[in-house]
Scaffold this motif. Structure first.
Motif, short mmCIF file in Angstrom:
data_model
loop_
_atom_site.label_atom_id
_atom_site.label_comp_id
_atom_site.label_asym_id
_atom_site.label_seq_id
_atom_site.Cartn_x
_atom_site.Cartn_y
_atom_site.Cartn_z
N ALA A 70 31.06 69.99 73.21
CA ALA A 70 31.82 68.98 73.95
C ALA A 70 33.08 68.56 73.19
O ALA A 70 34.15 68.35 73.78
CB ALA A 70 30.94 67.76 74.22
N ILE A 71 32.97 68.45 71.87
CA ILE A 71 34.14 68.10 71.06
C ILE A 71 35.17 69.23 71.10
O ILE A 71 36.36 68.99 71.29
CB ILE A 71 33.70 67.82 69.61
N ALA A 72 34.70 70.48 70.95
CA ALA A 72 35.61 71.62 70.96
C ALA A 72 36.31 71.79 72.30
O ALA A 72 37.42 72.33 72.36
CB ALA A 72 34.84 72.89 70.61
N ALA A 73 35.69 71.30 73.37
CA ALA A 73 36.32 71.37 74.69
C ALA A 73 37.48 70.39 74.83
O ALA A 73 38.31 70.53 75.72
CB ALA A 73 35.28 71.10 75.79
N ARG A 74 37.52 69.38 73.93
CA ARG A 74 38.56 68.35 74.01
C ARG A 74 39.66 68.51 72.96
O ARG A 74 40.76 68.03 73.14
CB ARG A 74 37.92 66.96 73.84
N THR A 75 39.33 69.16 71.83
CA THR A 75 40.31 69.28 70.75
C THR A 75 40.04 70.54 69.93
O THR A 75 38.89 70.99 69.84
CB THR A 75 40.27 68.05 69.82
N GLY A 76 41.09 71.05 69.31
CA GLY A 76 40.94 72.23 68.46
C GLY A 76 40.78 71.88 67.00
O GLY A 76 40.64 72.78 66.16
N SER A 77 40.77 70.58 66.67
CA SER A 77 40.65 70.19 65.27
C SER A 77 40.13 68.77 65.16
O SER A 77 40.32 67.95 66.06
CB SER A 77 42.01 70.28 64.56
N ILE A 78 39.47 68.49 64.04
CA ILE A 78 39.11 67.12 63.68
C ILE A 78 39.53 66.88 62.23
O ILE A 78 39.50 67.79 61.41
CB ILE A 78 37.60 66.83 63.87
N ASP A 79 39.93 65.68 61.96
CA ASP A 79 40.38 65.32 60.62
C ASP A 79 39.27 64.72 59.78
O ASP A 79 39.25 64.89 58.55
CB ASP A 79 41.53 64.31 60.71
N LEU A 80 38.36 64.03 60.44
CA LEU A 80 37.39 63.21 59.72
C LEU A 80 36.03 63.28 60.40
O LEU A 80 35.93 63.03 61.60
CB LEU A 80 37.89 61.76 59.69
N LEU A 81 35.01 63.65 59.64
CA LEU A 81 33.63 63.59 60.10
C LEU A 81 32.90 62.54 59.29
O LEU A 81 32.80 62.67 58.06
CB LEU A 81 32.95 64.96 59.93
N VAL A 82 32.44 61.50 59.96
CA VAL A 82 31.69 60.43 59.28
C VAL A 82 30.23 60.55 59.66
O VAL A 82 29.82 60.23 60.78
CB VAL A 82 32.22 59.03 59.65
N ASN A 83 29.42 61.02 58.72
CA ASN A 83 27.98 61.14 58.92
C ASN A 83 27.34 59.81 58.57
O ASN A 83 26.93 59.56 57.44
CB ASN A 83 27.42 62.27 58.06
N ASN A 84 27.27 58.95 59.58
CA ASN A 84 26.76 57.60 59.39
C ASN A 84 25.31 57.43 59.83
O ASN A 84 24.58 56.61 59.26
CB ASN A 84 27.65 56.62 60.17
N ALA A 85 24.88 58.17 60.85
CA ALA A 85 23.54 57.97 61.42
C ALA A 85 22.46 58.14 60.36
O ALA A 85 22.50 59.07 59.56
CB ALA A 85 23.31 58.95 62.57
N GLY A 86 21.51 57.24 60.36
CA GLY A 86 20.40 57.32 59.41
C GLY A 86 19.28 56.40 59.83
O GLY A 86 19.48 55.49 60.65
#
Length: 243
Positions: A70-86
């Motif tokens: 779903a992310i790749a369908a909206r953009t070709g790049s991401i700058d920041l991945l925040v792994n917050n879930a825990g």
């Protein structure tokens, strides 16, 4: 325009980070786990298309795969991945009483393997981005020689595993300009154990503001990608010990 992915964005720290990243001009893909928690919908009415809520259980490979698509369908790049879930819980388990091993496995699956699943699924988009930064929200509970607890097996062990995972991930990414930052967010008034902890020292908004200041400083550090280890900081910017 920069793009960020935040896991566990329904409430607590993840929601505060999402709100503040939007205010900083990011488009945010916000991982949503709790179907009955609708705070993101209210935020979406304000942010419009710059906020993209995604159904996301980082404990599920299939859920992570679908979110990445779903992310790749909206953009070709991401700058920041925040792994917050825990997740946390079962703090009182001990060797003189009961230990819920299935709960410990679940904590490993979410707290240690979940961020790895996310980095794996999004690595191509991340390395196509400008900043190429993975932020793993860890804890002082993962410091091996610093622990004071009697119990908390699952949480402490899973966060220690996240820390070594972060180190390996940084080593893999740095040859391609990527980098990892590990952050202890402080003792927050959050829902980490399932209900709001009103006794904690700081709000999630305060923690998020501090974390994003640390992120900004790290991005400005031209030597960050060349470090032999990722930086381990708390939300105020103070350096944490790995051991």
């Amino acid at each position: 325009m920069k793009h960020a992915v935040v896991t566990g964005a329904d409430r607590g720290l993840g929601f505060a980070l999402t709100e503040q990243l939007l205010a900083a001009g990011y488009t945010v893909f916000a991982g949503r786990y709790l179907e009955t928690w609708d705070a993101l919908e209210g935020l979406r009415r304000e942010a419009g298309e710059r906020l993209v809520p995604l159904a996301l259980d980082i404990g599920s490979e299939e859920s992570v795969r679908l979110a990445a698509q779903a992310i790749a369908a909206r953009t070709g790049s991401i700058d920041l991945l925040v792994n917050n879930a825990g997740i946390a819980g079962h703090q009182d388990d001990n060797i003189f009483g009961e230990i819920d091993y299935e709960a410990i496995r679940r904590m490993y699956d979410v707290n240690a393997l979940g961020p790895l699943r996310m980095a794996h699924a999004l690595q191509a988009l991340l390395l196509s981005g400008g900043d190429k930064l993975v932020v793993n929200i860890s804890s002082e509970a993962g410091q091996i020689n610093q622990t004071w607890r009697e119990g908390w097996y699952g949480y402490c062990m899973s966060k220690a595993a996240l820390n070594i995972q972060s180190n390996i991930l940084h080593n893999q990414l740095r040859g391609r300009g990527g980098k990892v930052l590990v952050i202890h967010p402080g003792w927050m008034k959050s829902y980490m154990s399932g209900k709001l902890n009103e006794d904690a020292a700081i709000t999630t908004e305060e923690a998020a503001a501090g974390i994003l200041r640390v992120v900004g400083d790290y991005l400005a550090d031209e030597d960050a990608a060349g470090r032999p280890h990722p930086a381990f900081r708390d939300y105020s910017g103070a350096e944490m010990s790995w051991t």
